[in-house]
Enzyme design. Structure first.
Site, PDB file in Angstrom:
ATOM      1  N   CYS A   1     -30.356  -3.241 -17.616  1.00 53.38           N
ATOM      2  CA  CYS A   1     -31.414  -3.639 -18.561  1.00 53.38           C
ATOM      3  C   CYS A   1     -31.599  -2.591 -19.647  1.00 53.38           C
ATOM      4  O   CYS A   1     -32.227  -1.549 -19.421  1.00 53.38           O
ATOM      5  CB  CYS A   1     -32.720  -3.870 -17.795  1.00 53.38           C
ATOM      6  SG  CYS A   1     -34.102  -4.271 -18.877  1.00 53.38           S
TER       7      CYS A   1
ATOM      8  N   CYS B   1     -35.226  -1.908 -20.623  1.00 49.93           N
ATOM      9  CA  CYS B   1     -35.970  -1.066 -19.670  1.00 49.93           C
ATOM     10  C   CYS B   1     -35.520   0.393 -19.775  1.00 49.93           C
ATOM     11  O   CYS B   1     -36.345   1.295 -19.722  1.00 49.93           O
ATOM     12  CB  CYS B   1     -35.726  -1.510 -18.227  1.00 49.93           C
ATOM     13  SG  CYS B   1     -35.634  -3.276 -17.965  1.00 49.93           S
ATOM     14  N   ASP B   2     -34.231   0.621 -19.877  1.00 50.45           N
ATOM     15  CA  ASP B   2     -33.705   1.973 -19.671  1.00 50.45           C
ATOM     16  C   ASP B   2     -33.096   2.627 -20.908  1.00 50.45           C
ATOM     17  O   ASP B   2     -32.743   3.804 -20.868  1.00 50.45           O
ATOM     18  CB  ASP B   2     -32.636   1.944 -18.557  1.00 50.45           C
ATOM     19  CG  ASP B   2     -33.235   1.498 -17.230  1.00 50.45           C
ATOM     20  OD1 ASP B   2     -34.419   1.789 -17.007  1.00 50.45           O
ATOM     21  OD2 ASP B   2     -32.526   0.870 -16.428  1.00 50.45           O
TER      22      ASP B   2
END
Ligand code: NAP
Length: 321
Positions: A134, A137-138
């Site tokens: 992701c 997200c990261d």
């Protein structure tokens, strides 16, 4: 057999938010934890984009908090996975771990979607330590670093384009010379000066120093030789699979297996069955959007059980194609 007012299948942000709302509405929800209690957020480290946590929060901690919040209002949890359902008559039957049977007047399905993984050496061990599924997200953790994005579809193009805002260099790694992605997404990636390409190579293993990812070993399909692409991060973007196998033939699913929901609601093709989160959303796939749809599902269930719904659940139009 006890007929529960509502059972919730899955404990990601969608299921747990539905649980908080249903519990506060005195519906005494029973939640089946599923194979990955806490869902995909338990596979990530820090979550920095969930509103309300200015310093970020660890994914597992966020999920634990949501669970405690639901428990505080009377939600109860069953440890196990759903092995089958009978949606042909109400109350619905839910089979857990292939042996235990439960009955429910209504169901909220929030079993999520799982990112497809490459299945190569080092991949699972390095999740959260350089391997991610992701970028949203990261990506932030790879500021000025070198990252690889594996895949040749729209997801890979999108992840690479997103990552180029943070990383110093992004290389798209694809097993063929032709991309599967739509022309417009390909063009966007091709025109991005930070994105380069490693085509016609098959991923073999994730390389690490034991603590962090150091690269990806690939096999060059033309020469047959292996080489290592040096990088700080490997983003696997080869698609997602909604966890709906147990629903085949029971509910209206799209071609990939996502549950089709009706209009702006979380209603499915079966009255009394509602769906929220990634299991019905191939598009946004964020913890906060999943949580929002979990809230909607609980409100929809409440109305359905009161018999006061103004909507004809079985016929309203679908947001899916
Ligand atoms: P996808 O279209 O199925 O593409 C998956 C890619 O991963 C393919 O290029 C495939 O290679 C590769 N792949 C699969 N398994 C692999 C493996 N084991 N090893 C190496 N490579 C592997 O999946 P997606 O990109 O997630 O897209 C899914 C759907 O969502 C599509 O309809 C897409 O248009 C849509 N989507 C749209 C957007 C957008 O419009 N913004 C963004 C994301 C996704 P091959 O090509 O060789 O099979």
């Amino acid at each position: 057999m006890t007929v529960h007012k509502v059972m919730i299948l899955g404990t990601g942000p969608a299921g747990l938010t539905a649980a908080v709302y249903a519990a506060r509405a005195n519906l005494h929800p029973v939640i089946i934890e599923g194979n990955e209690p806490g869902g995909q957020l338990t596979l990530t480290t820090e979550v920095e984009n969930f509103p309300g946590f200015p310093d970020g929060i660890l994914g597992p901690e966020l999920m634990d908090n949501m669970r405690k919040q639901a428990e505080r209002f009377g939600a109860s949890f069953v440890n196990g996975w759903v092995s089958g359902v009978d949606l042909s008559k109400r109350p619905f039957t839910v089979k857990v771990n292939e042996v235990d049977e439960y009955q429910a007047a209504s169901l909220i399905i929030s079993t999520g979607a799982s990112a497809k993984m490459l299945g190569i050496t080092g991949e699972t061990e390095m999740i959260g330590r350089g391997v991610s599924t992701c970028a949203t997200c990261d990506g932030f953790f790879f500021r000025n670093k070198k990252v690889l994005v594996v895949g040749g579809g729209d997801s890979a193009m999108e992840e690479a384009t997103f990552l180029s805002k943070h990383a110093a260099e992004v290389t798209i790694v694809h097993r063929r010379t032709e991309l599967r992605a739509s022309k417009v997404m390909q063009e966007r990636a091709h025109n991005n000066p930070k994105i380069s390409w490693a085509l016609n190579v098959a991923p073999v293993s994730v390389q690490s120093n034991g603590k962090r990812v150091t690269g990806l070993e690939v096999k060059d399909n033309a020469s047959g030789e292996n080489r290592v692409l040096v990088a700080d991060g490997v983003f696997v973007a080869i698609g997602h699979q909604p966890n709906t196998r147990f629903l085949q033939g029971m509910l209206d699913l799209d071609a990939i297996g996502y549950i089709r929901t009706r209009g702006v609601t979380t209603a499915t093709s079966v009255a009394g069955v509602f769906a929220c989160g990634d299991v019905m959303d191939p598009h946004y796939r964020q913890a906060v959007t999943a949580a929002g749809s979990g809230c909607k599902a609980a409100l929809d269930v409440e109305k359905f059980l009161e018999g006061s719904a103004t909507l004809d659940w079985s016929t309203s139009s679908s947001i899916h194609a």
